[in-house]
Design an enzyme around this catalytic site. Structure first.
Site, PDB file in Angstrom:
ATOM      1  N   ARG A 151     -19.451  -6.660  -2.371  1.00 42.04           N
ATOM      2  CA  ARG A 151     -19.530  -7.216  -3.727  1.00 42.04           C
ATOM      3  C   ARG A 151     -20.900  -6.859  -4.284  1.00 42.04           C
ATOM      4  NH1 ARG A 151     -17.913 -13.076  -5.954  1.00 42.04           N
ATOM      5  NH2 ARG A 151     -15.902 -12.034  -5.810  1.00 42.04           N
TER       6      ARG A 151
ATOM      7  N   LYS B 280     -31.729  -0.416  -5.450  1.00 41.66           N
ATOM      8  CA  LYS B 280     -31.973   1.026  -5.485  1.00 41.66           C
ATOM      9  C   LYS B 280     -30.898   1.730  -4.688  1.00 41.66           C
ATOM     10  CE  LYS B 280     -36.847   0.050  -5.698  1.00 41.66           C
ATOM     11  NZ  LYS B 280     -38.036  -0.073  -4.885  1.00 41.66           N
TER      12      LYS B 280
ATOM     13  N   ARG C  87     -14.887 -18.036  -2.559  1.00 45.74           N
ATOM     14  CA  ARG C  87     -13.539 -17.695  -2.112  1.00 45.74           C
ATOM     15  C   ARG C  87     -13.409 -16.290  -1.538  1.00 45.74           C
ATOM     16  NH1 ARG C  87     -13.217 -21.673  -5.429  1.00 45.74           N
ATOM     17  NH2 ARG C  87     -14.791 -20.428  -6.453  1.00 45.74           N
ATOM     18  N   THR C  88     -13.963 -15.323  -2.235  1.00 40.85           N
ATOM     19  CA  THR C  88     -13.701 -13.952  -1.797  1.00 40.85           C
ATOM     20  C   THR C  88     -14.264 -13.724  -0.402  1.00 40.85           C
ATOM     21  OG1 THR C  88     -13.737 -13.242  -4.086  1.00 40.85           O
ATOM     22  CG2 THR C  88     -13.907 -11.510  -2.430  1.00 40.85           C
TER      23      THR C  88
ATOM     24  N   HIS D 234     -11.869  -6.040  -9.518  1.00 37.38           N
ATOM     25  CA  HIS D 234     -11.808  -6.910  -8.349  1.00 37.38           C
ATOM     26  C   HIS D 234     -10.370  -6.787  -7.814  1.00 37.38           C
ATOM     27  CE1 HIS D 234     -12.475 -10.103  -5.643  1.00 37.38           C
ATOM     28  NE2 HIS D 234     -12.938 -11.049  -6.448  1.00 37.38           N
TER      29      HIS D 234
END
Ligand code: NCD
Length: 309
Positions: free
Chosen positions: A108, A87, A58-59, A136
């Protein structure tokens, strides 16, 4: 009021006031009234870069659909977390590179602090699309907008937040966002998954809440239930998951004890915490919530790109 989102990073919901959120909700209402032609002008010639180092449906898709709905384009990286992006230096280089192609970045990442780090190194605005167990923020924006649309108001509601309150990052953004609207919050979870202590101490000053283990204790009282998935992938030990899995389930029998106009929200994806039979009830709002996600994100991107609207 001056557009509070123009050129801003969206890292934590705590960076935004009640007025800011109301401003976004007004814009979300307004863009739904625009003609397709006018809508497409909002991000014409602009690009959104989505960098997702954790799974998402969804995001990422709603950000991309939102950007395209307002006339902009998108480019994406979807990479497994096994990559050397873990890293710090490599994330730095990725961000520096992608920002040279796009106007806004959505990140994300499984590490807390990753979005803040990206915002510090990028000159272009960064949106936190989920940072570890931390936050979020755009999910909370759409969650609260859903409450507004589906209950007619946000202020003075009784809201149960249920499930994995320890590792669910949407919970933290939601609680801090809702704190502006004088809610009464019921935090319902197995003891091992209760809200992290540092947040409880902080929330004590901001919002009225009580802790529960059993949803039955409060089902009759609440206006909304926000259900969350057990974050299996974030639990330190698989045995922990075995202990808590299936410990709460929303089904029609439980719903029959609640108010008729009770609304059920879930950021999705769900596993076993809401039975499919609930989907057919008028109380189920989680799919329309996903739909509002696209609208709120389109409004947010537009405000970030255009000083005047
Ligand atoms: C949530 C997330 O990624 O934090 N999903 C989402 O963005 N809608 C919730 C979850 O994964 O359980």
């Amino acid at each position: 009021m001056i557009n509070p989102f123009y050129g801003r990073d969206i890292i934590s919901i705590r960076d935004f006031s009640k007025l800011d959120l109301e401003y976004l909700f007004k814009m979300s209402d307004n863009i739904q009234k625009l003609s397709p032609m006018k809508l497409k002008e909002l991000a014409s010639g602009k690009l959104l870069g989505t960098l997702f180092f954790e799974p998402s449906t969804r995001t990422r898709l709603s950000f991309e659909a939102a950007m395209q709905s307002i006339g902009g384009g998108t480019v994406s990286i979807i990479e497994a977390r096994t990559s050397s992006i873990e890293k710090g230096e490599n994330l730095n280089d990725t961000i520096r590179t992608v920002e040279s192609y796009v106007d806004i970045l959505v990140l994300r990442h499984h590490m807390e602090g990753a979005a803040r780090f990206a915002a510090q190194i990028a000159e272009k605005p960064v949106i936190n699309g989920g940072s570890g167990i931390e936050e979020h923020p755009t999910q909370a924006m759409l969650d609260i907008y859903t409450i507004l649309k589906e209950r007619g108001r946000i202020t003075n509601l009784k809201i149960a937040v249920i499930g994995d309150l320890k590792y669910g990052r949407t919970v933290y953004s939601l609680l801090y966002g809702l704190a502006h609207f004088n809610p009464k919050i019921f935090l319902v979870s197995p003891p091992d998954l209760k809200v992290r202590d540092e947040a409880l101490i902080d929330l004590e000053e901001k919002v009225k809440f009580s802790l529960h283990e059993n949803i039955e204790e409060i089902i009759e009282e609440v206006d909304a239930i926000y259900v969350t998935r057990i974050q299996k992938e974030r639990l330190p030990d698989p045995l922990e998951y075995e202990k808590v899995k299936g410990s709460y389930v929303i089904d029609n029998k439980l719903l029959s004890k609640g108010r008729d106009d009770l609304i059920i929200l879930h950021p999705l994806p769900r596993t076993t915490e809401i039975r499919p039979e609930v989907d057919k009830t008028p109380n189920a709002k989680y799919f329309i919530q996903a739909h509002y996600g696209k609208i709120v994100r389109a409004a947010l991107i537009s405000l970030m790109l255009n000083e005047k609207n």
